[in-house]
Each structure stands twice: as structure tokens, then as C-alpha cells.
Design a protein around this motif. Structure first.
Motif, PDB file in Angstrom:
ATOM      1  N   LEU A  31       0.924  -1.434   0.104  1.00 45.33           N
ATOM      2  CA  LEU A  31      -0.196   0.161  -0.267  1.00 45.33           C
ATOM      3  C   LEU A  31       0.919   1.631  -0.094  1.00 45.33           C
ATOM      4  O   LEU A  31       1.646   1.215   0.812  1.00 45.33           O
ATOM      5  N   HIS A  32       0.768   1.853  -0.156  1.00 46.00           N
ATOM      6  CA  HIS A  32       1.508   3.496  -0.960  1.00 46.00           C
ATOM      7  C   HIS A  32       0.075   4.549  -1.066  1.00 46.00           C
ATOM      8  O   HIS A  32      -0.499   4.781  -1.778  1.00 46.00           O
ATOM      9  N   LEU A  33       1.101   5.167  -0.001  1.00 50.61           N
ATOM     10  CA  LEU A  33       0.512   6.528  -0.020  1.00 50.61           C
ATOM     11  C   LEU A  33       1.060   7.508  -0.099  1.00 50.61           C
ATOM     12  O   LEU A  33       2.410   8.075   0.422  1.00 50.61           O
TER      13      LEU A  33
ATOM     14  N   THR B  84      -3.756  16.767  -2.597  1.00 48.59           N
ATOM     15  CA  THR B  84      -4.020  15.816  -3.365  1.00 48.59           C
ATOM     16  C   THR B  84      -3.647  14.675  -3.021  1.00 48.59           C
ATOM     17  O   THR B  84      -2.213  14.510  -3.151  1.00 48.59           O
ATOM     18  N   PHE B  85      -4.198  13.663  -2.307  1.00 51.18           N
ATOM     19  CA  PHE B  85      -3.578  12.665  -1.998  1.00 51.18           C
ATOM     20  C   PHE B  85      -3.588  11.347  -2.979  1.00 51.18           C
ATOM     21  O   PHE B  85      -5.035  11.191  -2.927  1.00 51.18           O
ATOM     22  N   LEU B  86      -2.814  10.957  -3.301  1.00 51.82           N
ATOM     23  CA  LEU B  86      -3.627   8.903  -3.990  1.00 51.82           C
ATOM     24  C   LEU B  86      -2.584   8.378  -2.466  1.00 51.82           C
ATOM     25  O   LEU B  86      -1.910   7.957  -2.715  1.00 51.82           O
ATOM     26  N   VAL B  87      -3.376   6.946  -3.567  1.00 51.86           N
ATOM     27  CA  VAL B  87      -3.664   5.592  -2.488  1.00 51.86           C
ATOM     28  C   VAL B  87      -3.318   4.997  -3.737  1.00 51.86           C
ATOM     29  O   VAL B  87      -4.737   4.592  -4.481  1.00 51.86           O
ATOM     30  N   PHE B  88      -2.018   3.687  -3.175  1.00 52.21           N
ATOM     31  CA  PHE B  88      -2.270   2.614  -4.425  1.00 52.21           C
ATOM     32  C   PHE B  88      -2.151   1.324  -3.565  1.00 52.21           C
ATOM     33  O   PHE B  88      -1.279   1.317  -2.833  1.00 52.21           O
ATOM     34  N   LEU B  89      -2.480   0.467  -4.467  1.00 52.36           N
ATOM     35  CA  LEU B  89      -1.672  -0.801  -3.855  1.00 52.36           C
ATOM     36  C   LEU B  89      -0.883  -1.994  -4.865  1.00 52.36           C
ATOM     37  O   LEU B  89      -1.188  -1.732  -6.351  1.00 52.36           O
ATOM     38  N   GLU B  90       0.343  -2.169  -4.118  1.00 53.84           N
ATOM     39  CA  GLU B  90       1.156  -3.017  -5.281  1.00 53.84           C
ATOM     40  C   GLU B  90       0.598  -4.357  -5.417  1.00 53.84           C
ATOM     41  O   GLU B  90       0.261  -4.831  -7.198  1.00 53.84           O
ATOM     42  N   GLU B  91      -0.409  -4.909  -4.778  1.00 54.19           N
ATOM     43  CA  GLU B  91      -0.923  -5.893  -4.759  1.00 54.19           C
ATOM     44  C   GLU B  91      -2.176  -6.198  -4.074  1.00 54.19           C
ATOM     45  O   GLU B  91      -2.528  -5.747  -2.792  1.00 54.19           O
ATOM     46  N   GLY B  92      -2.663  -7.317  -4.793  1.00 56.21           N
ATOM     47  CA  GLY B  92      -4.436  -6.689  -3.845  1.00 56.21           C
ATOM     48  C   GLY B  92      -5.279  -7.035  -4.613  1.00 56.21           C
ATOM     49  O   GLY B  92      -5.570  -6.345  -5.899  1.00 56.21           O
ATOM     50  N   ASP B  93      -6.280  -6.782  -4.787  1.00 53.14           N
ATOM     51  CA  ASP B  93      -7.852  -7.234  -5.300  1.00 53.14           C
ATOM     52  C   ASP B  93      -8.511  -6.029  -5.042  1.00 53.14           C
ATOM     53  O   ASP B  93      -8.847  -5.560  -3.913  1.00 53.14           O
TER      54      ASP B  93
ATOM     55  N   TYR C 251       1.200  16.619  10.238  1.00 50.33           N
ATOM     56  CA  TYR C 251      -0.183  15.662  10.220  1.00 50.33           C
ATOM     57  C   TYR C 251       0.649  14.571   9.743  1.00 50.33           C
ATOM     58  O   TYR C 251       0.859  14.341   8.901  1.00 50.33           O
ATOM     59  N   ARG C 252      -0.252  13.265  10.555  1.00 53.16           N
ATOM     60  CA  ARG C 252       0.155  12.183  10.814  1.00 53.16           C
ATOM     61  C   ARG C 252      -0.935  11.336   9.729  1.00 53.16           C
ATOM     62  O   ARG C 252      -2.281  11.320  10.319  1.00 53.16           O
ATOM     63  N   VAL C 253      -0.925  11.401   8.403  1.00 57.64           N
ATOM     64  CA  VAL C 253      -1.576  11.245   7.390  1.00 57.64           C
ATOM     65  C   VAL C 253      -2.059   9.843   7.461  1.00 57.64           C
ATOM     66  O   VAL C 253      -0.069   8.581   7.755  1.00 57.64           O
ATOM     67  N   THR C 254      -2.836   8.642   7.625  1.00 58.83           N
ATOM     68  CA  THR C 254      -3.119   7.045   7.600  1.00 58.83           C
ATOM     69  C   THR C 254      -4.065   6.649   6.757  1.00 58.83           C
ATOM     70  O   THR C 254      -4.675   6.824   6.386  1.00 58.83           O
ATOM     71  N   ALA C 255      -3.223   6.088   5.734  1.00 57.66           N
ATOM     72  CA  ALA C 255      -4.606   5.149   5.447  1.00 57.66           C
ATOM     73  C   ALA C 255      -4.244   3.860   5.670  1.00 57.66           C
ATOM     74  O   ALA C 255      -3.284   2.942   5.279  1.00 57.66           O
ATOM     75  N   ILE C 256      -5.373   3.263   5.513  1.00 58.40           N
ATOM     76  CA  ILE C 256      -5.694   1.918   5.833  1.00 58.40           C
ATOM     77  C   ILE C 256      -6.125   0.834   4.974  1.00 58.40           C
ATOM     78  O   ILE C 256      -7.423   1.610   4.374  1.00 58.40           O
ATOM     79  N   GLY C 257      -5.654  -0.189   3.581  1.00 58.44           N
ATOM     80  CA  GLY C 257      -6.516  -1.068   3.466  1.00 58.44           C
ATOM     81  C   GLY C 257      -6.619  -1.977   3.131  1.00 58.44           C
ATOM     82  O   GLY C 257      -6.365  -2.918   4.369  1.00 58.44           O
ATOM     83  N   GLU C 258      -8.306  -2.938   3.398  1.00 59.33           N
ATOM     84  CA  GLU C 258      -8.759  -3.619   4.226  1.00 59.33           C
ATOM     85  C   GLU C 258      -9.089  -4.485   3.288  1.00 59.33           C
ATOM     86  O   GLU C 258     -10.123  -4.036   3.072  1.00 59.33           O
ATOM     87  N   ASN C 259      -9.278  -5.782   3.116  1.00 57.74           N
ATOM     88  CA  ASN C 259     -10.151  -7.058   2.740  1.00 57.74           C
ATOM     89  C   ASN C 259     -10.686  -7.817   3.801  1.00 57.74           C
ATOM     90  O   ASN C 259     -10.233  -7.802   4.479  1.00 57.74           O
ATOM     91  N   SER C 260     -10.948  -8.885   3.144  1.00 61.35           N
ATOM     92  CA  SER C 260     -11.273  -9.990   3.875  1.00 61.35           C
ATOM     93  C   SER C 260     -10.174 -11.145   4.227  1.00 61.35           C
ATOM     94  O   SER C 260     -10.282 -11.484   5.124  1.00 61.35           O
ATOM     95  N   LEU C 261      -9.394 -10.337   3.180  1.00 60.06           N
ATOM     96  CA  LEU C 261      -8.518 -11.324   4.089  1.00 60.06           C
ATOM     97  C   LEU C 261      -7.377 -11.118   5.343  1.00 60.06           C
ATOM     98  O   LEU C 261      -5.767 -10.757   5.428  1.00 60.06           O
TER      99      LEU C 261
ATOM    100  N   VAL D   4       1.669   5.531   6.809  1.00 60.04           N
ATOM    101  CA  VAL D   4       1.815   6.835   7.117  1.00 60.04           C
ATOM    102  C   VAL D   4       2.369   7.833   6.134  1.00 60.04           C
ATOM    103  O   VAL D   4       3.286   7.223   6.253  1.00 60.04           O
ATOM    104  N   LEU D   5       1.922   9.039   6.245  1.00 61.43           N
ATOM    105  CA  LEU D   5       3.089   9.763   5.849  1.00 61.43           C
ATOM    106  C   LEU D   5       2.467  10.979   6.992  1.00 61.43           C
ATOM    107  O   LEU D   5       1.879  11.391   7.140  1.00 61.43           O
ATOM    108  N   TYR D   6       4.154  11.297   6.997  1.00 63.71           N
ATOM    109  CA  TYR D   6       4.014  12.765   8.332  1.00 63.71           C
ATOM    110  C   TYR D   6       3.916  14.058   7.423  1.00 63.71           C
ATOM    111  O   TYR D   6       5.022  14.407   6.180  1.00 63.71           O
ATOM    112  N   LEU D   7       2.671  14.795   6.851  1.00 61.58           N
ATOM    113  CA  LEU D   7       2.922  16.212   6.586  1.00 61.58           C
ATOM    114  C   LEU D   7       3.184  16.933   6.823  1.00 61.58           C
ATOM    115  O   LEU D   7       2.491  17.535   8.177  1.00 61.58           O
ATOM    116  N   HIS D   8       4.061  17.929   6.334  1.00 62.08           N
ATOM    117  CA  HIS D   8       3.573  19.575   6.758  1.00 62.08           C
ATOM    118  C   HIS D   8       3.539  20.704   6.185  1.00 62.08           C
ATOM    119  O   HIS D   8       3.469  20.653   5.108  1.00 62.08           O
TER     120      HIS D   8
END
Length: 784
Positions: A400-402, A418-427, A465-475, A481-485
Motif C-alpha cells: 500500500l502506497h500513500l 491531493t493524496f494518491l493511494v494505490f496497491l502493488e498487490e491485492g484485489d 499531520y500524521r496522515v494514515t491510509a488503511i487498506g482492508e479486505n476479507s483476507l 503513514v505519511l507525515y505532512l508538513h
């Protein structure tokens, strides 16, 4: 553009974009004069290495020129100069950079002598610069209408040199070369390559040119002018079928341009027929299958001397070839080893899939190879090397990338981030994303694909600011985390420092910012004559000054890309007296509250005080304080020669000067003209200014002592005034007062008894201080 992970480019130039393929020259982090060639897939996104350390040079206008030449008329064919072990060698490719080899040198020279040049120790090397000037030819030339014919200047040996340059030609697309001149010549194509014209490159005047009808095997000499001409350039008529060219130059260095138009049509006596053409098979050292096909061209026979004209067009037939390993290059994330095999690069994860891969769908799983773009081979090993389509597996989110859309860790207050969130692997379609902005706001999205355009947010306060992205599925789930000034523009700073300081006593310096909150700030303090600054993250610093005199303090404030500074001069002394000044209210109407205005008015006030009291200039300092209502402070310094540097004498002397200035101020005798019609009166403020520097160890105790001292002094003055003649300890003072009163009451000569001016009063006080230095007048000494 996705280059291999650790390419880390310093510079990049796009060389070619034809046929859905990009060729780019990239200067990497460890290169200075060379570039690496990278080629893309059909999407133009994923790049792999084609050739390392290609030589570059600076053009006449400061542009970078990469020694890479795309041969006209034959797709996929390039020449490049590569630097190996500090030697520059020319390489050739027929399959868009998949394979490269050195050029085989000619076996004979111009005089039919043998040339002993054995690969790889010796080869032919070419200068690959193309002229940007349409009136002069470059070092190499080829034409779409004459496939396989390349004319270039170069040298034979272990490396490319600029000395002993000759001109070489190939008629079979670089497989064999012939030497045609042992000096540099400009060669032009006539009649779509059916004839070649050569003019010598020389600073001397010439009147001959050379013409060849058999692809440079034989050359005939012609005279184009009776008077030798300094040739400045050669220009062919528009169109590759032209038989007319223009030579321009000058007869002497002082003459104007001379233009000579040459029409070669009279040399040819007929038009070409089908019998004048032959077939030519393109090959690479005998291998006919290039870019997956066999190409056969129709060319003019070298023995035919005829005009092809405008009706001629290049014709080419092709036949398919079976795919071989040579038709495939390494895919993105793979590198070719010495055995020719493509294996995984250490930084690449072969299991990585596109984030759009959804359970139930399929994706292309790379074999480590991809077919060279525009390669048309079929069958053969195509199935073995082509990526295989597989079902997308069900798996937990990984990689997971932020990031911000700008790729930075800073943002400006009040603007969209603008925050961009993307996955390398996963559905991605079944993985929810929760983004916490760190300021009490958070958003949740049902899948990754719904936020491909990014997530926008505006911060309303400066901070980290502590910016946090959480990716979640059934598995499973993954967090990043990204620290933004978040910052805002620093507009102004002010250095708050005392105007006068006591020697060897601690002084507080403070930098005031506007706006007060701008983000992460660094303060750089240059104090006195120190050669090294003091660097702090706080806006205040304490320091001491060991020498009397003027010390300069400079503070620089660094916030983001902005650096501002302010400077103050601090007068350092052992003893001084200070008192606040007030002004008539009309001064406030003309106070812009800027530093330069305060400096100018301070100078005017000082001059007015000196004029009214007679105090010496070196004993008085005045500073106007910031803000409204307008206020100022004056500082009295002792006369070191008079006081001999002794504390008790300095104290008494300062008391006397204070009495003179306060008396003058209380009588409204200090005035100055700010501007015509604006007369300002200076008053002594009712309360003394607090000391700029506390000389005691205990601040609160010092304040109490000051207050008690003021009360005691007031009571003592009152008692002395009422009962002065009854106090034995003040007999001298009382007697002196009686004598003065008698003198003042005597009508004989009042002008002699009374000081004629405040200046005389200061003089009498200095005499009095000398006579009664053991009994200082005044009950309170204020040393600050």
C-alpha cells in the motif's frame, strides 16, 4: 514513465517516438558525460535498458547532443557511439536496440592496400553528429529514398578519433564499408540516391566537385566555377528527386556572397527502366530475418546511369519469419545476463500485479520477456516467451502506497492537497481504503479504483499531520503513514533586542514572526564577531557581551523556501541610566511605525536633547520604541575620564546628568519640528522604564528592591525638605544651599550667581562631583 527502480535520472531526452515505441536517453545519477538508452513497451510507460554509456556533447547553442543516429529508410536500425574503458566505439543495431555489434572496418583503403583490422580490437568508428544548419552537411547522412546507403566520416582503429578522419560509405546497410575519401567531404544525395555529389571541407578556396553514379565506387571530377570559391554552404533544391543544387560562398573575405547554381540534368541522357533495377535483401551479417520479417528492396543497379525522377518510389516486399529468442527483449523488471537469459532484477517482485486486477478476472503474467515493438515474427517460440494470461488470485492487500500528487511532504495552508493511494498487490475492487488526514477528519472508500483521481483535502491550521491510509479486505489489511508538513508563507520578521545592554550580563534576543505560525522554522543567530552561527528551533536565545561598544546581532529565519533576516545594533556598557520619554499627541498622527522612521526620529530627539541640555553626544543614546502611542527611551552613559571607571563616581555622575535632563524635560524645553507646522514637545514619562537587563540573581527580589528603594527615596526627600537644617549629617549640603540662596537673593550681580544656561549647570555639576566625590549627591544609585 517507469524506469528501472534505481535509475535515478539526472537528465532525460526523448530520441524517437515512432511506431508506438519511445527511445529515451537518460543520464543516471553516476554519469556525467554519457547517457543510457532505454526503450519502452507499446504503452510508452515501462522502460528497459538498451545500451549503456552513449557519448554526448554540447551543441553550439548549449543543447545536449547524444551520439545516436537513426538510419533513414530501414526501420529499427540505429548507430550509437558507446564509451567503454575510456574509448569511444561505434555500435550498430537492426532490431531497435535489442542487439548491438561493432562495425567491420573496410578490408582495402583508397589505394587498394590491405587494412589489417580485427574485431573486437579494431573496428570502424563514425562521427554521428547531424548538422542543424540546412546549408551545411553533418558527419553522417542517409535517405528514405535510398535504403541501405549511409555516408559518414570517421576513423579506423581501437576508438573514434578526431584526427585522420576519412569518409566511408555502405551500400548494404552497414554490413560492409568502403573508404571513398581520405579527407572530410560533404556528400549530398541527388535523384533519390541515384547519384552522389561530394565537396571538400576545407578553409581554402576550391572550384571542383566530385560526382558518383555507382554508390561511391567511382568518382568523376567536375569544375563548377572558373574562380576558386570559399564555400560557405551547399543547398539542394526541394525534393529528394532533385538534380539541381546551389553552392554559395565568397571569392575573398571582403567580397559579397557568390551563388553558383548547378544543373546535373544534362549529364543524364535517359530515364530509368525496369531493367535498370535489381533486388536487394536486407540482412545482418547474413541473417535475413530482422524484426521478424525478411525485407527485399528494389534498388537501382550501380552500373545504370539514368534518371529515376519523381515517379520512382521505394518498393519493399516482406515475408514472415518464425519467432526466435532474438525477437524478444527483457521485460520491465528483468535484466539480461551474460548467458543471454532475462532474469529478475533484485528490486523487482515478479508476483506484483496491477492494482486493477480483480478476483474473477485475468491478468498477463510476464515470462521475463516481451516482443520487440513492431516485430512481426509469428509462431516459433512465441508461446514460450509471450506473457501468459492467468486468473487474478484472491489475496490480502500488500504494498500500500500513500503519496501526494506533487510527490512532496509539504503543503500550503488553505490549498487543496491531493493524496494518491494505490496497491502493488491485492484485489483493488474489493479492498476498502480509509484515509485519516490527521486533523480530526477521515474518509472511507469501498475500493481502490474509486479513488484513482486522488483524494482532496484542505488543512486549516499550520502543523505536522500524521496522515494514515488503511487498506482492508476479507483476507487482511495494511497500513501506511505519511507525515505532512502544512506551512504558510513567512512574510516578515522582527528582532526584539535591547538597545543597551550591561557588559557580561545575560541578554534575551527574540525573533518575532508574521504570521506567528508558519510551520517548521529554523533560526540562525549571528552574534557579535562570532564566525560560527548559533542554530536553534526556538525563537529566543540568551547571550552575553564581554566588551563595551556596539555589537551587531543578526537573525535569519528559514521557513520552507523562504529565508528572511533582521539585524540590530546593541550598545554594551558597564553603567548607564535610562528613562522613558513621551511626546505631544500630534506625533502619533505622523508615525508609520516602521524601523527607518524610528531611527530618523531617534536621531532628531537626541540632537534636541543635546542642544537643550549641553550633554555630550557620546554620553547620550536615544531609541524610539515600536508601536503606538509613540514612546522613546534615553540612556545616559558616564564620562570614563571623569569617573575613572569607579562605580561610586559613575553612579553619582549619572545621577547628576539625569537630574539635568529630567529638569529640562519637565520644563518643556525640548522640542523639535517634524515637518513644517508640526512642532513636537518631548516630555519625561511619569514612571521610569524597567531595566533592560536585570543585574541581580533573583528577578522577583530585584523588582521588590526597586519598589522599596523608590518609596524610601520619596520619603527621604520629603523629610529632608521639611527638616533639612535639623539633620546633622547634612550640614555641608544645607550650608551650601544657604550660600546659594544668599547669592541668588543679592541684587548686585544676579547673572554671575545664576548659571546662564543648562550647559553652565552641567559644568557646575561636574565641579561639584569632583569636590564632593566622597559624598555623592542623591540617595539612590541605579546601575543597570
Amino acid at each position: 514513465m517507469k524506469l528501472p527502480k534505481y535509475t535515478l535520472p539526472k537528465d532525460l531526452h526523448v530520441i524517437s517516438t515512432d511506431e508506438n515505441r519511445v527511445v529515451a536517453a537518460v543520464q543516471e545519477w553516476n554519469q556525467n558525460e554519457t547517457y543510457n538508452l532505454y526503450v519502452s513497451d507499446t504503452s510508452g510507460v515501462y522502460y528497459t535498458l538498451a545500451l549503456e554509456n552513449v557519448v554526448s556533447s554540447m551543441g553550439p547553442e548549449g543543447n545536449v547532443m547524444v551520439d545516436l543516429y537513426e538510419v533513414a529508410g530501414i526501420k529499427g536500425m540505429f548507430l550509437a557511439n558507446k564509451k567503454t574503458d575510456n574509448q569511444v566505439k561505434t555500435h550498430i543495431t537492426y532490431n531497435r536496440g535489442r542487439d548491438w555489434r561493432l562495425l567491420q572496418a573496410p578490408s582495402k583503403d583508397l589505394r587498394a592496400g590491405n587494412i589489417h583490422c580485427v574485431l573486437p580490437y579494431c573496428s570502424l568508428h563514425l562521427h554521428l553528429h547531424v548538422s542543424a544548419n540546412p546549408y551545411t552537411s553533418g558527419n553522417i547522412a542517409s535517405r528514405d529514398s535510398a535504403p541501405g546507403i549511409i555516408v559518414a566520416s570517421g576513423s579506423i582503429g581501437a576508438e573514434l578519433t578526431t584526427s585522420n578522419v576519412s569518409v566511408f560509405i555502405t551500400s548494404d546497410a552497414g554490413n560492409t564499408w568502403r573508404q571513398i575519401f581520405d579527407e572530410e567531404y560533404a556528400v549530398l544525395y541527388l535523384d533519390q540516391g541515384g547519384a552522389l555529389v561530394a565537396i571538400r571541407h576545407t578553409p581554402l578556396p576550391i572550384r571542383h566537385l566530385w560526382l558518383s553514379f555507382d554508390e561511391g565506387r567511382q568518382w568523376n571530377k567536375y569544375s563548377f566555377t572558373n574562380t576558386p570559391l570559399f564555400v560557405d554552404g551547399v543547398l539542394g533544391e526541394p525534393g529528394e528527386e532533385t538534380l539541381i543544387m546551389t553552392i554559395f560562398g565568397h571569392v575573398s573575405h571582403r567580397s559579397e556572397w557568390q551563388l553558383v547554381k548547378i544543373d546535373f540534368r544534362s549529364i543524364f541522357n535517359r530515364r530509368c527502366t525496369e531493367a535498370d533495377y535489381q533486388t536487394w535483401h536486407l540482412h545482418n551479417q547474413g541473417e535475413p530475418c530482422l524484426m521478424g520479417v525478411k525485407r527485399i528492396y528494389r534498388k537501382l543497379k550501380p552500373t545504370s546511369r539514368c534518371v529515376m525522377g519523381k515517379t520512382y518510389s521505394v518498393s519493399m516486399t516482406s515475408g514472415p519469419c518464425d519467432c526466435t529468442e532474438a525477437d524478444f527483449e527483457c521485460d520491465y523488471g528483468y535484466e539480461r545476463r551474460t548467458n543471454g537469459k532475462c532474469t529478475t532484477a533484485f528490486w523487482f517482485h515478479p508476483s506484483s500485479m496491477s492494482r486493477s486486477c480483480t478476483t474473477g478476472m485475468t491478468f498477463l503474467n510476464s515470462t521475463g520477456y516481451r516482443k520487440v515493438v513492431s516485430n512481426n515474427c509469428t509462431a516459433g517460440v512465441s508461446v514460450e516467451y509471450t506473457a501468459r494470461r492467468q486468473q487474478c488470485p484472491i489475496q490480502a492487500p500488500r504494498g500500500l502506497h500513500l503519496v501526494t500528487s506533487e510527490g512532496t511532504l509539504t503543503a500550503t495552508l488553505g490549498t487543496n492537497v491531493t493524496f494518491l493511494v494505490f496497491l502493488e498487490e491485492g484485489d483493488g475492487a474489493r479492498t476498502s481504503i480509509t484515509l485519516d488526514f490527521g486533523d480530526g477528519h477521515a474518509l472511507t472508500y469501498s475500493n481502490v479504483s474509486s479513488i484513482e483521481e486522488g483524494i482532496k483535502h484542505i488543512y486549516k491550521a499550520v502543523g505536522i499531520y500524521r496522515v494514515t491510509a488503511i487498506g482492508e479486505n476479507s483476507l487482511g489489511s495494511e497500513t501506511v503513514v505519511l507525515y505532512l508538513h502544512v506551512t504558510c508563507q513567512l512574510e516578515y520578521i522582527h528582532l526584539s533586542a535591547p538597545f543597551v545592554a550591561v557588559r557580561n550580563k545575560e541578554v534575551n534576543l527574540t525573533a518575532v514572526l508574521w504570521p506567528s505560525q508558519v510551520g517548521t522554522v529554523t533560526y540562525i543567530w549571528w552574534i557579535g564577531n562570532n564566525t560560527e552561527p548559533v542554530i536553534t528551533l526556538e525563537g529566543s536565545v540568551a547571550c552575553t557581551f564581554s566588551r563595551e561598544g556596539i555589537s551587531t546581532v543578526t537573525v535569519q529565519v528559514s521557513a520552507g523556501n523562504t529565508i528572511l533576516q533582521d539585524r540590530k545594533n546593541i550598545a554594551v556598557h558597564e553603567y548607564f541610566r535610562s528613562h522613558l520619554l513621551a511626546f505631544s499627541s500630534n506625533l502619533d498622527d505622523h508615525n508609520p511605525d516602521v524601523a527607518e522612521w524610528r531611527l530618523d526620529v531617534s536621531r532628531v530627539i537626541k540632537n534636541s536633547l543635546i542642544q537643550a541640555t549641553g550633554v555630550r553626544e557620546d554620553q547620550l543614546l536615544v531609541t524610539v520604541l515600536p508601536g503606538l502611542p509613540t514612546a522613546a527611551e534615553f540612556f545616559l552613559l558616564p564620562d570614563k575620564q571623569l569617573t575613572e571607571g569607579k562605580p561610586e563616581k559613575s553612579s553619582a555622575h549619572l545621577d547628576q546628568l539625569s537630574e539635568v535632563l529630567l529638569s529640562t524635560l519637565n520644563q518643556n524645553l525640548v522640542q523639535f519640528t517634524l515637518r513644517p507646522g508640526v512642532q513636537v514637545t518631548v516630555y519625561a514619562a511619569h514612571l521610569s522604564a524597567a531595566p533592560l537587563v536585570d543585574t541581580s540573581e533573583n528577578h522577583s527580589g530585584s523588582a521588590m528592591l526597586m519598589l522599596l528603594s523608590v518609596v524610601v527615596v520619596g520619603l527621604a526627600v520629603f523629610v529632608i525638605y521639611k527638616f533639612k537644617r535639623k539633620i546633622p549629617g547634612l550640614n555641608v549640603y544645607a550650608q551650601m544651599q544657604n550660600e546659594k540662596e544668599q547669592e541668588m537673593m543679592s541684587p548686585a550681580n544676579p547673572t554671575e550667581a545664576t548659571p546662564s544656561s543648562q550647559r553652565d549647570l552641567v559644568h557646575s555639576l561636574e565641579i561639584l562631583d569632583t569636590e564632593f566625590n566622597s559624598r555623592p549627591i542623591g540617595e539612590y544609585t541605579h546601575s543597570v
